[in-house]
Design an enzyme around this catalytic site. Structure first.
Site, mmCIF file in Angstrom:
data_model
loop_
_atom_site.group_PDB
_atom_site.id
_atom_site.type_symbol
_atom_site.label_atom_id
_atom_site.label_comp_id
_atom_site.label_asym_id
_atom_site.label_seq_id
_atom_site.Cartn_x
_atom_site.Cartn_y
_atom_site.Cartn_z
ATOM 1 N N HIS A 76 -12.620 -8.635 5.472
ATOM 2 C CA HIS A 76 -11.824 -8.372 4.081
ATOM 3 C C HIS A 76 -12.220 -6.874 3.341
ATOM 4 O O HIS A 76 -13.258 -6.593 3.462
ATOM 5 C CB HIS A 76 -12.263 -9.317 2.762
ATOM 6 C CG HIS A 76 -11.647 -9.377 1.744
ATOM 7 N ND1 HIS A 76 -10.041 -9.892 1.645
ATOM 8 C CD2 HIS A 76 -11.659 -8.734 0.507
ATOM 9 C CE1 HIS A 76 -9.719 -9.445 0.526
ATOM 10 N NE2 HIS A 76 -10.675 -9.037 -0.451
ATOM 11 N N GLU A 115 -12.494 -23.120 2.537
ATOM 12 C CA GLU A 115 -11.069 -23.319 2.027
ATOM 13 C C GLU A 115 -10.676 -22.468 0.787
ATOM 14 O O GLU A 115 -9.613 -22.335 0.502
ATOM 15 C CB GLU A 115 -10.700 -24.641 1.934
ATOM 16 C CG GLU A 115 -11.308 -25.590 0.743
ATOM 17 C CD GLU A 115 -12.729 -26.064 0.913
ATOM 18 O OE1 GLU A 115 -13.436 -25.489 1.738
ATOM 19 O OE2 GLU A 115 -13.143 -26.771 0.192
ATOM 20 N N GLU A 169 -14.440 -0.960 8.777
ATOM 21 C CA GLU A 169 -14.069 -2.203 9.397
ATOM 22 C C GLU A 169 -14.355 -2.298 10.933
ATOM 23 O O GLU A 169 -14.997 -3.311 11.354
ATOM 24 C CB GLU A 169 -12.855 -2.756 9.005
ATOM 25 C CG GLU A 169 -12.469 -3.148 7.686
ATOM 26 C CD GLU A 169 -11.089 -3.682 7.403
ATOM 27 O OE1 GLU A 169 -10.659 -4.314 8.018
ATOM 28 O OE2 GLU A 169 -10.571 -3.036 6.108
ATOM 29 N N ASN A 200 -14.046 -14.021 8.748
ATOM 30 C CA ASN A 200 -12.925 -13.264 8.194
ATOM 31 C C ASN A 200 -13.582 -11.778 8.211
ATOM 32 O O ASN A 200 -14.576 -11.437 7.529
ATOM 33 C CB ASN A 200 -12.331 -13.583 7.024
ATOM 34 C CG ASN A 200 -11.112 -12.856 6.553
ATOM 35 O OD1 ASN A 200 -10.312 -12.510 7.508
ATOM 36 N ND2 ASN A 200 -11.016 -12.986 5.447
HETATM 37 C C1 GRF Z 1 -7.496 -5.044 7.309
HETATM 38 O O1 GRF Z 1 -7.935 -4.465 6.292
HETATM 39 C C2 GRF Z 1 -8.366 -6.304 6.929
HETATM 40 O O2 GRF Z 1 -9.541 -6.198 6.227
HETATM 41 C C3 GRF Z 1 -7.429 -7.216 6.094
HETATM 42 O O3 GRF Z 1 -6.241 -6.804 6.732
HETATM 43 C C4 GRF Z 1 -6.090 -5.582 7.445
HETATM 44 C C5 GRF Z 1 -5.880 -5.901 8.750
HETATM 45 O O4 GRF Z 1 -5.690 -4.701 9.329
HETATM 46 N N1 GRF Z 1 -7.539 -8.359 5.949
HETATM 47 P P1 GRF Z 1 -5.319 -4.842 11.156
HETATM 48 O O5 GRF Z 1 -4.252 -5.665 11.238
HETATM 49 O O6 GRF Z 1 -6.469 -5.295 11.682
HETATM 50 O O7 GRF Z 1 -5.146 -3.364 11.667
#
Ligand code: GRF
Length: 192
Positions: A114, A147, A179, A112
């Protein structure tokens, strides 16, 4: 994990709930010859996820599950993943928690992204919380999924400075750009 290139790329499903910019970015990454994953399926918990439009454009298989009955939904998803021979899962802005049983079936194969420097700010409103706390740094984390919310082993993190001009919105924008670099880098790290 073994090095995967070309034909033996890991069949991957991306789970989304919203805009899907990370999904889109992972698709771009997966097209590079030397990357270890191919993206074969996108799963969403809502029809409203904008990222689904992109899945249509590029003709990637998509499935929507409403998660009203979590146990039943997870059962259906597991059957689908098995049928599609999916063996790696990337959560990208997916807003539902997966059960321990589901995760067990994909042990060490669900990751994931975050938008915080975990373990700080698990859950929602990470950018706002960082601004309100007058933090000097923020960032994003790619981690294995367990989980417990946003708590699995960290694979990679990127730290950025919060400037005096930043608000939650500007910070979110800056972090999202990071990200898009971090998620591919973390996947490369896992398989290299
Ligand atoms: C991102 O900031 C991710 O880290 C978080 O939700 C956002 C999703 O953005 N969990 P996207 O839908 O990928 O544009």
């Amino acid at each position: 994990m073994e090095k995967l290139t070309g034909l033996n790329k890991l069949k991957t499903a991306v789970f989304i709930s919203g805009t899907g910019s990370n999904f889109k970015n992972l698709i771009k990454f997966s097209k590079i010859k030397t990357t270890p994953i191919s993206i074969n399926l996108v799963i969403s918990n809502t029809h409203k996820a904008k990222g689904l439009k992109y899945a249509d454009q590029i003709k990637i298989k998509k499935r929507i599950f409403n998660f009203k009955d979590i146990e039943d939904t997870e059962k259906k998803i597991l059957i689908l993943l098995k049928r599609e021979k999916i063996n790696f899962v990337c959560l990208a802005g997916f807003m539902k928690m997966l059960s321990r049983n589901f995760i067990k079936q994909f042990d060490g194969k669900i990751i994931n992204i975050h938008p915080s420097l975990l373990p700080k700010y698990k859950g929602l409103n990470t950018h706002r919380r960082a601004i309100l706390n007058k933090d000097k740094f923020a960032g994003c984390t790619v981690h294995y999924v367990t989980e417990k919310l946003d708590s699995g082993k960290i694979i990679m993190q990127k730290k950025i400075k919060i400037t005096a001009k930043d608000n939650a919105r500007s910070l979110a924008k800056k972090i999202l750009a990071q990200e898009h670099k971090l998620y591919p880098a973390a996947i490369m790290k896992i398989f290299n």
